[in-house]
Design a protein around this motif. Structure first.
Motif, PDB file in Angstrom:
ATOM      1  N   GLU B 152       0.860  -1.184   0.000  1.00  0.00           N
ATOM      2  CA  GLU B 152       0.000   0.000   0.000  1.00  0.00           C
ATOM      3  C   GLU B 152       0.890   1.225   0.000  1.00  0.00           C
ATOM      4  O   GLU B 152       2.018   1.176   0.491  1.00  0.00           O
ATOM      5  CB  GLU B 152      -0.870   0.022   1.259  1.00  0.00           C
ATOM      6  N   GLN B 158       0.505   9.428   0.591  1.00  0.00           N
ATOM      7  CA  GLN B 158      -0.904   9.785   0.424  1.00  0.00           C
ATOM      8  C   GLN B 158      -1.154  11.233   0.814  1.00  0.00           C
ATOM      9  O   GLN B 158      -1.909  11.945   0.150  1.00  0.00           O
ATOM     10  CB  GLN B 158      -1.777   8.856   1.272  1.00  0.00           C
ATOM     11  N   GLN B 161       0.297  13.517  -1.886  1.00  0.00           N
ATOM     12  CA  GLN B 161      -0.507  13.516  -3.111  1.00  0.00           C
ATOM     13  C   GLN B 161      -1.735  14.411  -2.967  1.00  0.00           C
ATOM     14  O   GLN B 161      -2.272  14.902  -3.961  1.00  0.00           O
ATOM     15  CB  GLN B 161      -0.950  12.091  -3.453  1.00  0.00           C
ATOM     16  N   LYS B 162      -2.188  14.625  -1.721  1.00  0.00           N
ATOM     17  CA  LYS B 162      -3.382  15.454  -1.507  1.00  0.00           C
ATOM     18  C   LYS B 162      -3.060  16.940  -1.603  1.00  0.00           C
ATOM     19  O   LYS B 162      -3.948  17.762  -1.795  1.00  0.00           O
ATOM     20  CB  LYS B 162      -3.979  15.145  -0.133  1.00  0.00           C
ATOM     21  N   GLY B 213       4.815   7.465  -3.710  1.00  0.00           N
ATOM     22  CA  GLY B 213       3.699   6.519  -3.616  1.00  0.00           C
ATOM     23  C   GLY B 213       3.559   5.588  -4.803  1.00  0.00           C
ATOM     24  O   GLY B 213       2.489   5.007  -5.011  1.00  0.00           O
TER      25      GLY B 213
END
Lengths: 297, 361
Positions: B152, B158, B161-162, B213
């Motif tokens: 994952e 994560q 990426q936001k 990621g």
């Protein structure tokens, strides 16, 4: 006791039981005739006659190639198992009547090759059939398809029908054939075992070819490495020489290296190779090797 | 001027032992770099130097073999759908800057503390980076394998990426959308490490995995693109100075092109985390190897006193550990491939049996 072989075992069973009710006629199409006959004989404490065990009904599978495609074979196998028939597979090679003495040596060579290839291809089929306990006979004949089928029909008793796996025109089959013929069209592009064998040899040939090219390239460089080094280490614009060289080597030796692993059977399994993102949007391709049947009477 | 530079360099004579050594190390190095995206160079360069090749020639010849190897590996893995070319090019561009900065730092250290100081700096950065990053990679791979083997994206990736910090870039194959400003530092660090310890992939691949990621499959494949671009640019520079010994390059290439393809095929057989296991293992062993070299440099600087015998033993042990790192990596890869292949054969047999019983599906 008098057995009537020609009309199927139910005649035997019925004779033993005295009557021939409608149900057994239906059963005739639904069950394995030989086993049932044997079972009913056994139940009455009689031994199974060798004659009955020997001459089962047969399916004749013919092909004009030196091998049978996987789907044809699977279909024939399942059918034979379901009906309880034996399987007779015949590869019919390009014929010759012996008149043409000039081409005889070449023809013999071709026929010998065909025979070898056909026997090689049928090896796996034998294993599969043996696993199912089906009786199987393989023959290689030469001549026209029609004449070979008729010949076999006379020689082999109780051939019920013919599965035609070859691409030959049906007109050829009609010539004198007195059996029902089903033509099976394997799905396009399906691999025929014998051809796959041949293709592997082609791969070996390509590998050897690229290997020789690589060896030649290395030999060319190392036969006079002094002169090569003299120019390759001059620097400046001569830098293009080593760079161009490694590109050429990476192409030729790279192809050879790729083929080496291919020949050794070390290749990426299809299912683990991630599809490219664009490919994922396409509908999934389905492979359904379902043979199509056509009755030719 | 170039000719003068070349004529002052002594090119070695080749014998069978030399050739065999370079071919085998080339093959194993190729295998590892086809699998994890980089590797081989850290054994080849010191290995060639121990055969008597001058340092500059060893580096140049090694680099000249690295880019065609990376090219062949990248093409192979592109066919498997693992390479994100866009990510590779963006990373390579920033890595180019990183290399220049790395060289400048190296030069400054060389000027200030001399050769021994420079060597110490290289070894210490080796040990620091490899222990921290390699340790984390290994720990991560271990915990994934405990959980059942599904990767994952990390929480850090994560969150990054936001953050919508233009320009945002979408990398299709890697399946990520992230700001350019997070991509550049990873490339830069890759380049700096490449200039310092000659193996940029040890930071590039974990960077792509944990910061951006991307999956380890895509990261290691994309690293090959970076290696190609950087190796190509570096080779042009070295070849212009006439430092490339094409004979050495071709011998290594003979082995490594075979190896890199096998390594690339290997990635399609194994689960993703195997890449992390191999990389983590190699990084930790290499760190040990470089750690063993530190006492010599400390002695050279007069910070430590050790006898020459001790230092010789340490040097030898250091090189052996280096070879061991590569060999263990190769063994893990081949072992994983072997097991996967055996499992595949078993499954095929099961399917065949099912087909015998129920007919073709």
């Amino acid at each position: 006791m008098n057995f009537v072989i020609g009309k199927g075992k139910h005649c035997i069973a019925n004779q033993l039981q005295g009557a021939a009710p409608m149900k057994s006629r239906i059963d005739q199409f639904m069950s394995n005739p030989r086993e049932e006959a044997e079972a009913s004989l056994m139940a009455k404490g009689l031994s199974v006659p060798a004659e009955l065990a020997r001459t089962n009904r047969k399916i004749l599978v013919v092909s004009q190639e030196a091998g049978f495609s996987d789907s044809v074979l699977t279909y024939a196998l399942n059918l034979a198992e379901r009906l309880g028939y034996d399987l007779v597979a015949v590869n019919v090679g390009p014929g010759g009547n012996g008149q043409d003495w000039l081409g005889a040596p070449y023809r013999k060579l071709r026929q010998a090759r065909f025979r070898l290839q056909a026997r090689w291809a049928v090896r796996r089929a034998r294993q599969r059939l043996a696993a199912k306990g089906l009786r199987f006979e393989h023959q290689v004949r030469f001549g026209t398809l029609g004449s070979v089928i008729e010949e076999l029909n006379r020689a082999q008793k109780r051939i019920e029908f013919v599965l035609n796996a070859s691409t030959a025109s049906e007109a050829e089959m009609l010539g004198g054939v007195t059996l029902p013929v089903f033509t099976i069209k394997a799905i396009q592009g399906e691999r025929i075992m014998a051809q796959q064998e041949a293709r592997n040899w082609k791969l070996v040939g390509r590998t050897v070819g690229w290997g020789l090219a690589t060896a030649a390239l290395y030999a060319a460089f190392f036969v006079d490495s002094g002169a090569v080094m003299k120019y390759f280490t001059r620097g400046g614009l001569y830098a293009a020489l080593p760079i161009a060289t490694v590109f050429v080597f990476s192409y030729i030796h790279g192809t050879f290296a790729h083929l080496v692993w291919e020949v050794l059977g070390i290749r990426a399994p299809q299912q683990t190779v991630q599809p490219r993102p664009t490919a994922a949007e396409r509908p999934a391709r389905r492979q359904r090797p379902r043979p199509r049947l056509r009755l030719n009477v | 001027m170039h000719e003068a530079a070349a004529s002052s360099v002594q090119f070695i004579d080749l014998n069978l032992t030399n050739i065999a050594f370079m071919f085998i190390v080339g093959f194993i190095g190729g295998l590892v770099s086809g699998f994890i995206g980089s590797g081989g160079a850290f054994v080849l360069t010191p290995g060639m130097m121990s055969l008597g090749v001058p340092a500059a020639v060893a580096v140049a010849s090694n680099m000249c073999h690295k880019f065609p190897k990376a090219l062949v590996g990248a093409i192979k893995r592109y066919k498997y759908g693992q390479v994100d070319i866009k990510l590779g090019l963006v990373m390579a561009a920033s890595a180019g800057v990183g290399v220049q900065v790395g060289i400048k730092i190296q030069e400054w250290i060389l000027k200030t503390w001399g050769q021994a100081g420079s060597n110490l700096y290289v070894s210490l950065s080796f040990v620091a980076v490899l222990v921290i990053v390699g340790g984390y990679v290994f720990y991560d791979a271990y915990s994934i394998s405990k959980k059942g083997g599904n990767e994952e994206a990390t929480g850090l990736a994560q969150r990054l990426q936001k953050i919508n910090l233009p320009p945002m870039i979408t990398f299709k194959t890697a399946n990520i959308r992230i700001s350019l400003w997070f991509t550049l530092p990873i490339g830069f660090a890759t380049g700096m490490l490449a200039a310092t310890i000659a193996v940029g992939g040890f930071i590039g691949v974990p960077g792509m995995i944990y910061v951006l990621g991307a999956s380890s499959l895509v990261s290691s494949a994309t690293e090959l693109v970076i290696a190609f671009v950087m190796g190509f640019a570096g080779t042009i520079k070295w070849a212009m100075n006439g430092m490339v010994d094409i004979r050495l390059t071709l011998i290594i290439l003979a082995g490594s092109l075979l190896g890199v393809q096998l390594g690339a095929i290997g990635t399609t057989y194994v689960k993703d985390y195997m890449i992390k296991i191999v990389m983590g293992t190699i990084m930790i062993i290499v760190a040990v190897s470089r750690g063993l070299a530190v006492p010599r440099y400390l002695t050279d600087l007069g910070l430590l006193s050790a006898g020459p015998t001790t230092l010789n033993i340490l040097d030898k042990a250091s090189f052996i550990f280096m070879c061991l790192a590569l060999a263990i990596g190769a063994v893990i890869i081949l072992g994983a491939m072997w097991r996967a292949k055996a499992a595949e054969a078993k499954q095929a047999a099961t399917v065949a049996t099912a087909e015998e019983t129920y007919g073709r599906v």
